[in-house]
Design a protein around this motif. Structure first.
Motif, mmCIF file in Angstrom:
data_model
loop_
_atom_site.group_PDB
_atom_site.id
_atom_site.type_symbol
_atom_site.label_atom_id
_atom_site.label_comp_id
_atom_site.label_asym_id
_atom_site.label_seq_id
_atom_site.Cartn_x
_atom_site.Cartn_y
_atom_site.Cartn_z
ATOM 1 N N UNK A 47 0.842 -1.203 0.000
ATOM 2 C CA UNK A 47 0.000 0.000 0.000
ATOM 3 C C UNK A 47 0.878 1.254 0.000
ATOM 4 N N UNK A 48 1.920 1.246 0.823
ATOM 5 C CA UNK A 48 2.843 2.383 0.857
ATOM 6 C C UNK A 48 3.524 2.577 -0.493
ATOM 7 N N UNK A 49 3.891 1.460 -1.132
ATOM 8 C CA UNK A 49 4.549 1.536 -2.438
ATOM 9 C C UNK A 49 3.625 2.174 -3.469
ATOM 10 N N UNK A 50 2.362 1.743 -3.483
ATOM 11 C CA UNK A 50 1.407 2.298 -4.441
ATOM 12 C C UNK A 50 1.206 3.798 -4.212
ATOM 13 N N UNK A 51 1.082 4.202 -2.948
ATOM 14 C CA UNK A 51 0.897 5.625 -2.633
ATOM 15 C C UNK A 51 2.123 6.434 -3.025
ATOM 16 N N UNK A 52 3.310 5.880 -2.776
ATOM 17 C CA UNK A 52 4.536 6.601 -3.104
ATOM 18 C C UNK A 52 4.694 6.775 -4.615
ATOM 19 N N UNK A 53 4.367 5.732 -5.372
ATOM 20 C CA UNK A 53 4.430 5.840 -6.833
ATOM 21 C C UNK A 53 3.425 6.876 -7.334
ATOM 22 N N UNK A 54 2.227 6.884 -6.749
ATOM 23 C CA UNK A 54 1.228 7.884 -7.129
ATOM 24 C C UNK A 54 1.707 9.302 -6.834
ATOM 25 N N UNK A 55 2.380 9.459 -5.697
ATOM 26 C CA UNK A 55 2.927 10.787 -5.358
ATOM 27 C C UNK A 55 3.994 11.211 -6.360
ATOM 28 N N UNK A 56 4.857 10.275 -6.734
ATOM 29 C CA UNK A 56 5.898 10.581 -7.728
ATOM 30 C C UNK A 56 5.267 10.984 -9.060
ATOM 31 N N UNK A 57 4.240 10.263 -9.472
ATOM 32 C CA UNK A 57 3.593 10.548 -10.753
ATOM 33 C C UNK A 57 2.940 11.935 -10.735
ATOM 34 N N UNK A 58 2.219 12.251 -9.646
ATOM 35 C CA UNK A 58 1.546 13.554 -9.561
ATOM 36 C C UNK A 58 2.557 14.700 -9.494
ATOM 37 N N UNK A 59 3.613 14.503 -8.704
ATOM 38 C CA UNK A 59 4.639 15.542 -8.579
ATOM 39 C C UNK A 59 5.344 15.780 -9.908
ATOM 40 N N UNK A 60 5.602 14.698 -10.646
ATOM 41 C CA UNK A 60 6.252 14.835 -11.949
ATOM 42 C C UNK A 60 5.350 15.590 -12.918
ATOM 43 N N UNK A 61 4.057 15.302 -12.887
ATOM 44 C CA UNK A 61 3.115 15.985 -13.774
ATOM 45 C C UNK A 61 3.102 17.490 -13.497
ATOM 46 N N UNK A 62 3.121 17.860 -12.203
ATOM 47 C CA UNK A 62 3.140 19.284 -11.861
ATOM 48 C C UNK A 62 4.432 19.950 -12.321
ATOM 49 N N UNK A 63 5.553 19.259 -12.140
ATOM 50 C CA UNK A 63 6.842 19.835 -12.524
ATOM 51 C C UNK A 63 6.921 20.050 -14.032
ATOM 52 N N UNK A 64 6.387 19.101 -14.801
ATOM 53 C CA UNK A 64 6.431 19.227 -16.261
ATOM 54 C C UNK A 64 5.478 20.314 -16.734
ATOM 55 N N UNK A 162 0.296 10.928 -24.077
ATOM 56 C CA UNK A 162 1.422 11.504 -24.812
ATOM 57 C C UNK A 162 0.932 12.539 -25.827
ATOM 58 N N UNK A 163 -0.166 12.201 -26.534
ATOM 59 C CA UNK A 163 -0.722 13.160 -27.498
ATOM 60 C C UNK A 163 -1.225 14.414 -26.795
ATOM 61 N N UNK A 164 -1.880 14.215 -25.646
ATOM 62 C CA UNK A 164 -2.366 15.376 -24.900
ATOM 63 C C UNK A 164 -1.210 16.227 -24.402
ATOM 64 N N UNK A 165 -0.111 15.563 -24.002
ATOM 65 C CA UNK A 165 1.059 16.308 -23.556
ATOM 66 C C UNK A 165 1.625 17.151 -24.691
#
Length: 235
Positions: A47-64, A162-165
């Protein structure tokens, strides 16, 4: 160190820890021991792993999206997130099936959850009709087909994202060009306004001078009239 990279390192370490716990669970099963405590730990870590990956994905989206990092760095970090997602799926599969007895494997494959060797397991779901009568090998093939369909759906979703990006980048570039045009228009308007104010002051000055000249003409005419009257012979 970059907070995103620090979170990635801790998440990668967490995945390795989960793999070690699953290996420990399998050793318990082979020795006929009860792995219930280890199973609880693995579920919590997953559960912690899934939450951490989700946090990484959301943070990366904001940074990009806010251009805090370059496109090249964004793509590199996206590859790291994809690797973690693949590792997470592998760990889930390993936790659900490896080291368990045949009847327990069947329940795990059907329910989609890991189970232990205990006769009673609250996680086991009622078996659907489409899997009834299938052997362990057939159940594995059925599950693999389901995973392949999910992967195909994820690939399609990734292509759409990818197309939306790319569309987002194109819109951003168009907005930059429009902003430059607006800046040019603003400068032009300011220059025009300055010229208008300057010309207005000149017109007022000319108007004032014209008024003064007219008054002088009136005064001169009055003086002439007075002189004429004064020197005009009276009867």
């Amino acid at each position: 160190m970059d907070p995103w990279l620090s979170t990635y390192d801790s998440t990668h370490h967490l995945a390795r820890e989960i793999a070690e716990k699953i290996h420990e669970r399998n050793r318990y099963l082979r020795n006929g021991e009860n792995p219930a405590k280890v199973n609880v730990t693995v579920r919590s870590l997953m559960k912690r792993l899934s939450e951490s990956i989700g946090h990484l994905r959301d943070s990366l989206l904001r940074s990009v999206s806010t251009r805090q990092i370059t496109q090249m760095e964004g793509d590199r970090r996206q590859n790291l997130v994809d690797e973690l997602l693949t590792k997470e799926r592998q760990l889930q599969m390993s936790f659900k099936s490896e080291g368990t007895e045949p009847d327990v494997i069947r329940s795990s494959l059907i329910s989609g959850r890991a189970v232990g060797p205990s006769p009673y397991n609250p996680w086991v779901m009622e078996e659907p009709e489409e899997t009834q009568g299938l052997g362990i090998g057939e159940l594995r093939q059925h599950q693999q087909r389901m995973i392949a369909e999910q992967d195909a759906g994820l690939d399609a979703l990734s292509s759409i994202i990818s197309r939306q990006k790319q569309m987002g980048y194109d819109i951003g570039n168009e907005l930059d060009e429009q902003n430059e045009i607006i800046d040019d228009l603003t400068n032009l308007v300011e220059n025009t306004d300055t010229k208008v104010r300057h010309q207005t002051r000149r017109v007022k000055l000319v108007d004032q001078k014209s008024g003064s000249c007219a008054m002088m003409v009136v005064i001169v005419l009055l003086l002439i009239a007075i002189v004429v009257v004064a020197v005009w012979p009276t009867k």
